[in-house]
Scaffold this motif. Structure first.
Motif, PDB file in Angstrom:
ATOM      1  N   MET A 149       0.818  -1.115   0.112  1.00  0.00           N
ATOM      2  CA  MET A 149      -0.361   0.168   0.113  1.00  0.00           C
ATOM      3  C   MET A 149       0.799   1.530  -0.149  1.00  0.00           C
ATOM      4  N   THR A 208       0.873   3.792  -2.842  1.00  0.00           N
ATOM      5  CA  THR A 208       0.503   4.772  -3.282  1.00  0.00           C
ATOM      6  C   THR A 208       1.760   5.917  -3.345  1.00  0.00           C
ATOM      7  N   LEU A 243      -6.239  10.251  -2.840  1.00  0.00           N
ATOM      8  CA  LEU A 243      -5.034   9.010  -3.191  1.00  0.00           C
ATOM      9  C   LEU A 243      -5.112   8.686  -1.291  1.00  0.00           C
ATOM     10  N   SER A 265      -8.604   7.379   0.486  1.00  0.00           N
ATOM     11  CA  SER A 265      -8.743   6.086  -0.099  1.00  0.00           C
ATOM     12  C   SER A 265      -7.340   5.590   0.175  1.00  0.00           C
ATOM     13  N   SER A 266      -6.627   4.759   0.415  1.00  0.00           N
ATOM     14  CA  SER A 266      -5.813   3.980   0.680  1.00  0.00           C
ATOM     15  C   SER A 266      -5.271   4.501   1.717  1.00  0.00           C
ATOM     16  N   VAL A 291      -8.304   2.350   3.114  1.00  0.00           N
ATOM     17  CA  VAL A 291      -7.904   0.807   2.881  1.00  0.00           C
ATOM     18  C   VAL A 291      -7.319   0.263   3.903  1.00  0.00           C
ATOM     19  N   LEU A 321      -8.958  -1.045   6.821  1.00  0.00           N
ATOM     20  CA  LEU A 321      -9.551  -1.750   6.678  1.00  0.00           C
ATOM     21  C   LEU A 321      -8.728  -3.005   6.626  1.00  0.00           C
TER      22      LEU A 321
END
Lengths: 131, 155
Positions: B105, B109, B133, B136-137, B140, B143
């Motif tokens: 990630m 990114t 960016l 959302s990174s 994610v 999560l």
């Protein structure tokens, strides 16, 4: 407003195209990574939801896309090692062209049997088992 | 491309907004450093080093992951909930997946950040694309981390 394009420094040979391919594969892998974290997160929702999303991974079209993904990751990995060789190995810049062809050769060598193992089940299901 | 000697007065000075202007400085003038260096940090150098170090680890982690998940022993066809539960029973594979998630990630990114900086020319476009960016990174990554730490095989 953005300025008009300036003159280009791109030379258009192995060095440039391996860089272009590195960017393109990198972006594709990054978007897949987003999707992949989200689909794996379904293990936290219910086994049934997770199994259903995994079933779509086993359909012929998505299976073929997985072959593309593995090829993209393999290329990006090996070309990344080539970039590091150019950066840190004193003879790296001199052999960058040869290393580009070595990367392509290894990708093809791995992907031919790799594709066979990845598609075996799909092909057997579509056209019947050979054994 | 416009070529102009530095410090030339007159109409050329109004053209400073053009990014494709090649400025030829007078001999023995101090080099103007890029803005990131002017602020006193070496962020771009650390980013460059990080891409290589994380890349080296990711070669092993991701190619190993793809070999196990997609090629060996039936590949993707054997993956289901109980397969994941079996793997994540082992701290080794949970650590593997956690390291893989974080490194991939951050590596991805940062790569996207470089690409946005390269192609988005307007300041506003660059800013908002990077905000999208990073947001959302972050979500994610959060999560994925929660899923690995809170996985329950008896759900």
């Amino acid at each position: 407003m953005p300025a008009a394009p300036a003159g280009t420094l791109y030379r258009g040979r192995e060095g440039m195209w391996s860089w272009v391919a590195h960017r393109v594969t990198g972006v594709l892998i990054f978007f897949f990574l987003f999707a992949h974290v989200l689909d794996t997160a379904l293990v936290r929702v219910s086994p049934d939801y997770y199994n259903r999303i995994m079933d779509t991974y086993k359909t012929p079209v998505v299976n073929l896309m997985e072959v593309g993904l593995v090829g993209a990751v393999l290329y990006h990995s090996l070309n990344g090692l080539r970039v590091m060789a150019i950066d840190f190995w004193e003879k790296g810049p001199r052999y960058q062209k040869q290393m580009t062809y070595a990367v392509i050769a290894v990708v093809l060598l791995v992907m031919i049997p790799g594709t066979y193992f990845m598609m075996q089940h799909t092909v057997e299901e579509m056209f019947g088992s050979t054994t | 491309m416009t070529i102009a000697p530095a410090g030339t007065s007159g109409s050329l000075e109004q053209d400073d907004s053009r990014s494709d202007r090649l400025v030829l400085e007078k001999p023995r003038t101090r080099r103007q450093r890029p803005s990131s260096q002017r602020s006193g940090t070496n962020f771009e150098m650390y980013s460059w080093i990080f891409m290589r170090m994380s890349g080296l680890l990711l070669v092993v982690l991701v190619l190993g992951h793809l070999l196990i998940m997609n090629i060996l022993d039936g590949g993707v066809n054997r993956i289901n909930f109980s397969f994941v539960a079996g793997r994540w029973a082992s701290p080794f594979w949970r650590t593997w997946d956690l390291a893989q998630l974080w490194l991939a990630m951050l590596h991805g990114t940062n790569g996207m950040r470089v690409i946005i900086n390269d192609y988005a020319e307007r300041d506003g476009t660059r800013f908002w694309l990077k905000m999208l960016l990073y947001t959302s990174s972050f979500l994610v990554l959060l999560l994925g981390t929660l899923v690995i730490f809170t996985f329950d095989p008896n759900i």
